[in-house]
Scaffold this active site. Structure first.
Site, PDB file in Angstrom:
ATOM      1  N   CYS A 123      24.703  43.652  37.827  1.00 52.58           N
ATOM      2  CA  CYS A 123      25.580  42.788  38.617  1.00 52.58           C
ATOM      3  C   CYS A 123      24.914  42.238  39.880  1.00 52.58           C
ATOM      4  O   CYS A 123      25.185  41.113  40.283  1.00 52.58           O
ATOM      5  CB  CYS A 123      26.891  43.481  38.945  1.00 52.58           C
ATOM      6  SG  CYS A 123      26.708  45.158  39.453  1.00 52.58           S
TER       7      CYS A 123
ATOM      8  N   HIS B  39      29.599  47.792  42.413  1.00 50.44           N
ATOM      9  CA  HIS B  39      29.572  46.438  41.865  1.00 50.44           C
ATOM     10  C   HIS B  39      29.197  45.461  42.978  1.00 50.44           C
ATOM     11  O   HIS B  39      29.319  45.782  44.162  1.00 50.44           O
ATOM     12  CB  HIS B  39      30.964  46.100  41.299  1.00 50.44           C
ATOM     13  CG  HIS B  39      30.989  44.872  40.463  1.00 50.44           C
ATOM     14  ND1 HIS B  39      30.148  44.688  39.389  1.00 50.44           N
ATOM     15  CD2 HIS B  39      31.778  43.750  40.526  1.00 50.44           C
ATOM     16  CE1 HIS B  39      30.401  43.512  38.831  1.00 50.44           C
ATOM     17  NE2 HIS B  39      31.385  42.930  39.517  1.00 50.44           N
TER      18      HIS B  39
ATOM     19  N   ASP C 149      33.247  36.207  40.404  1.00 51.72           N
ATOM     20  CA  ASP C 149      32.426  37.304  39.894  1.00 51.72           C
ATOM     21  C   ASP C 149      31.591  36.812  38.728  1.00 51.72           C
ATOM     22  O   ASP C 149      32.087  36.667  37.608  1.00 51.72           O
ATOM     23  CB  ASP C 149      33.325  38.456  39.441  1.00 51.72           C
ATOM     24  CG  ASP C 149      32.509  39.688  39.098  1.00 51.72           C
ATOM     25  OD1 ASP C 149      31.254  39.596  39.105  1.00 51.72           O
ATOM     26  OD2 ASP C 149      33.113  40.747  38.824  1.00 51.72           O
TER      27      ASP C 149
END
Lengths: 647, 299
Positions: A398, A442, A458
């Site tokens: 991520c 994250h 995201d």
């Protein structure tokens, strides 16, 4: 001393020192283990204990080792190490009851030091087991004749008798906010979220199933893809690492058009950092914490002990619609001279004349369609990391996606920033709460649009929507390394059960702080204590203390017999002139020895001894005789013998 | 000190050369109402000591030579049918004396030994259903050869406990031995000895021993000694409460002989080897009592 007692003491020492092995230097543990084995061997073979000089050497060498290893002889670690070494060395000179007593107290003391390192339920249970062994050994020491079973019985009943007192002290003893002294080890050793982000920094956390925090929602829980736990916000990029940069003051956080208010309580594990985690976007907090302009929640002091707080968040919002030009400028800065291909791509998109919102969706589409992979172990990236990632390797975790996306946005002139934190969490049905682990760490992006304010984007969701909807283990291929438990259902269930227990322990035992204490006491009606009642309690406590002291004095009265103390003073005076009384030497023998050594003292000494014998052993109780003896003894001042020069 | 006690000691010392301590220990046992076990090789004066004491104290003396075929009846006595009266008449055995010398007690079988030891403990004997009291005072001096000699039944620990003290005679020193070798025959000397004390006086002295004062501080010391033997790994078994009582009564008697009316720690230390050495088992049997004294501080 009986062998069984020595083995009992060995077991006590072993049990209280063993858990320290995990965090003390290897040589200390080895030395302690060797001493324990040596002592066990000596007990088994009946060989004599080592000479004093040898023990002194070992002690000095160990002190030297500590001084070299820790560079100091003070501090908590050193203290624990010293205690451990002293306990094991004490075993080596275990001869008298007094030594055994000292060892038992030392064991109890070392036992307490485990709380420096861990306060978990398992530690608590283990310490209870240790305490039981220590108590049994103690009983053995006090009643050497008794058999094993009766000893166990006494120990159990002693510990049970201690339970009510423990509970009363637990509930009523005044709590100090925060750790009493020093920080618990938990605060240092845990890996956790950092305030910088570089390729691989979150991937490393993905393997840790350590708990970051636990959440209980007041009402229904939000959907999983809404659970963005906001942590550090990163503005500054140097081509490799994202950092928070210099924060600008004076810009108030504000949001409008909010809906979907949600309330929840968080039990945060200590992380030694200032930030507190709250759902995007935090609104209110039960603690005196500050919500910054970029919606981070900061505690005034680092979180060094487990912390529980209530929070309220708005899941749907328009944030900082009126962002200052300075902030917008800050959110567009890029390091110069790096990643030319990315810059060109962004310029090309911008030149196509599309709006900001369209550029965002083009970028997400780019990730989605260009065969990007979501993986824990991507190829290492070169100096133009973003270029390498976007056009060559196309695989990453991520942080790669968030970083590349924000870079693209800034290159296209759209204000953007990286937000790190946790996403999702695991529902524990046994305790009806969510566990957020380090592996849920994250990173995502936020862009500022004039009509929308700061908007969460995201990019990971574009490549691996499962990550956001179902968690990490669903998003990664089956063969990637993950914590063992998360792929083994029965074990996982066990882990969840255990976590429920730990959570209760943390909440009700460890988390019983001064606020909860007040709350509890007021519930049972002690909050309305008037000053008068407190005075009365204090008076009662004083009276009890006085009675206890008087009784103790009475117990030790014979020890502090005036005759005896005068005699002991006399003996000390004689010891100073080189004629010490041997412990087992009777008064009359002592007097005759002194008469031989110092004939000039003979008369006075014999007279004093006769008086002393009559008072102490002859059953003479007259006050006059006693006073006379004390007077005479005080007058007796033996002089040091002057050495006469031989001519 | 009691003058007749003093003359008892003086006369005994004149007959037994160079053993003042052993003589006093024997008197300690007698005054404390206990019995004495003398353990040593043959020929060091065990028998002589008991004979001299019996003569000097004016006690009825009888001697039982223990042999392997000795029967309990040989010690206690037996009922014999008398034709004239047509009845059984009891003929008391040698145990019915004020001072009994049980010579070489470990030569007899355990059966005969226990007959003696029971009589010592109870101060009475039961024969054929009739209980007969033994004379008063009743004092047994048993002698024992070191048990490693051939053909002996060493007394078990439980029986050893019946003796208040166990002492050794030891070789006489040079000076005393010279006196012994150059002087006249011991038997003649013994024959010339005269009683120095009335029996009633002896019984009064035994009562007086019980009145000797023991302070709490001294009890602390005795308890510390007992506790040490029970807690130290040096001994296989600690001292029993009976041993503690034995220590106290022997120390009282010693204090009386020393002319005091209260016990001091030195009394306990003096009699301690004789009282505990046959009751304690441990590694260095010879220094056991000495070690005990040195290990325990006087409170």
């Amino acid at each position: 001393m009986k062998n069984s007692l020595i083995y009992g003491l060995l077991l006590c020492t072993l049990m209280v020192t063993a858990p320290h092995a995990s965090h003390l230097p290897l040589w200390v543990c080895t030395l302690c283990a060797m001493l324990l084995v040596w002592r066990a061997y000596l007990t088994q073979s009946g060989a004599p204990l080592p000479q004093r000089w040898l023990l002194t050497c070992i002690t000095l060498a160990a002190m030297g080792g500590i001084a070299i290893d820790f560079h100091t002889l003070f501090g908590r670690e050193v203290g624990v190490t010293l205690l451990m070494l002293l306990a094991t060395l004490k075993l080596m000179e275990l001869k008298t009851r007094r030594d055994a007593m000292a060892l038992i107290f030392l064991s109890c003391f070392i036992l307490i030091t485990h709380f420096f390192y861990s306060q978990s339920l398992i530690t608590g249970l283990y310490m209870l087991a240790c305490l039981f062994v220590i108590t049994t050994t103690w009983v053995h020491l006090q009643a050497p004749g008794s058999a094993f079973r009766p000893r166990l019985k006494i120990a159990v009943s002693l510990l049970l008798q201690a339970v009510p007192l423990t509970l009363i002290l637990f509930v009523l003893f005044p709590r100090v906010p925060g750790p009493l002294w020093g920080l618990p080890q938990d605060a240092f050793s845990r890996s956790g979220l950092d305030d910088t982000m570089s390729p691989g920094s979150l991937g490393r956390l993905a393997l840790s199933d350590a708990v970051a925090f636990r959440v209980t929602y007041a009402g229904a829980a939000p959907r999983r893809e809404q659970m963005y736990w906001r942590g550090p916000v990163l503005w500054q990029f140097d081509g490799h690492t994202w950092t928070p940069g210099r924060t600008l003051n004076g810009v108030a956080p504000e949001f409008t058009q909010t809906s979907q208010t949600i309330r929840y309580s968080v039990t945060l594990e200590p992380n030694n950092k200032n930030w507190l985690f709250a759902l995007d976007v935090p609104d209110k907090l039960s603690l005196p914490a500050r919500i910054t302009a970029d919606f981070q929640v900061l505690s005034p002091t680092p979180v060094t002990a487990r912390l529980r707080y209530e929070a309220q968040s708005q899941l749907s919002y328009r944030a900082n619609m009126q962002e200052s030009a300075k902030q917008r400028q800050r959110a567009r800065q890029l390091p110069s001279g790096l990643n030319p291909r990315t810059l060109n791509l962004a310029k090309y998109w911008r030149a196509a004349g599309t709006s900001d919102a369209q550029i965002i969706s083009r970028a997400l589409g780019y990730f989605n369609q260009q065969n990007f992979h979501y993986t824990l172990d991507p190829h290492p990236l070169g100096i133009n990391g973003i270029d390498d990632f976007l056009f060559t390797s196309r695989e990453g975790f991520c942080e790669h996606y968030a970083s590349a996306f924000v870079y693209l946005m800034r290159a296209a002139g759209i204000p953007a920033r990286v937000v790190t934190g946790y996403q999702g969490g695991e529902y524990n049905a046994f305790g009806n709460y969510y566990i957020v682990r380090q592996s849920d760490a994250h990173a995502w992006a936020e862009v500022w649009l004039a009509e929308r304010g700061w908007l969460r984007v995201d990019p990971t969701a574009a490549i691996a929507p499962e990550r956001v909807e179902h968690g990490l283990s669903a998003a990664l291929p089956d063969n990637s390394a993950l914590p063992f438990m998360s792929r083994n259902p029965p074990l996982h269930e066990l882990q969840l059960n255990w976590d429920t227990l730990s959570h209760q322990w943390n909440q009700w035992v460890i988390g019983y702080n001064n606020e909860r204490q007040f709350a509890f006491l007021s519930r049972i009606g002690i909050d309305s204590l008037s000053a008068q009642a407190i005075d009365m309690l204090a008076a009662i406590a004083t009276i009890i203390a006085f009675i206890a002291l008087t009784m103790l004095r009475h117990l030790f009265k014979r020890e502090q017999d005036k005759t005896q103390s005068a005699w002991l003073k006399l003996c000390r005076r004689l010891a100073k002139v080189g004629l010490p009384k041997l412990p087992h030497e009777g008064p009359r023998d002592y007097a005759s020895r002194i008469s031989t050594a110092r004939p000039e003292l003979s008369d006075a000494m014999n007279d004093l001894t006769a008086r002393y014998l009559a008072l102490r052993y002859g059953g003479i109780h007259e006050k006059d005789a006693q006073n006379e003896f004390i007077l005479q003894a005080a007058k007796f001042r033996p002089s040091r013998v002057k050495s006469v020069a031989m001519l | 000190m009691n003058s007749s006690l003093n003359s008892v000691i003086r006369q005994t010392e004149s007959a037994i050369l160079g053993k003042p301590q052993q003589i006093r220990f024997a008197l300690t046992c007698l005054l404390a109402g206990g019995h004495l076990l003398i353990e040593d090789m043959p020929g060091v004066g065990k028998t002589t000591l008991s004979q001299v004491l019996a003569r000097t104290l004016g006690l009825q003396f009888s001697r039982i030579q223990f042999t392997s075929d000795l029967l309990p009846a040989d010690i206690l006595g037996v009922s014999v049918f008398e034709r004239d009266s047509g009845q059984f008449k009891f003929h008391p055995g040698p145990i019915f004396a004020q001072m009994v010398l049980a010579d070489e007690v470990n030569r007899a079988t355990p059966k005969a030994q226990s007959a003696l030891l029971e009589a010592m403990e109870e101060h009475q004997v039961t024969i054929e259903g009739t209980t007969r009291a033994l004379p008063s005072p009743f004092f047994v001096i048993a002698t024992q050869n070191p048990s490693h000699q051939v053909g002996t039944f060493p007394l078990p620990e439980s029986q050893l406990d019946r003796f208040l003290m166990r002492i050794r005679m030891g070789y006489p020193d040079e000076f005393a031995e010279r006196g012994l070798l150059s002087g006249i025959d011991r038997r003649e000397i013994i024959a010339k000895l005269t009683p120095q004390m009335e029996t009633a006086e002896l019984i009064a002295l035994q009562q007086q021993v019980k009145q000797i004062f023991v302070s709490p501080a001294l009890l602390d010391y005795v308890q510390a000694l007992l506790r040490y033997t029970r807690e130290s790994s040096r001994y296989t078994q600690g001292l029993s409460p009976r041993a503690g009582l034995a220590l106290l009564s022997a120390a009282r008697a010693w204090a009386l002989i020393d002319g005091r009316n209260a016990v001091i720690p030195e009394d306990v230390q003096t009699i301690l080897p004789g009282v505990v050495s046959h009751r304690l088992q441990g590694e260095h049997q010879n220094t056991l009592a000495r070690d005990l004294i040195e290990a325990v501080a006087i409170p």
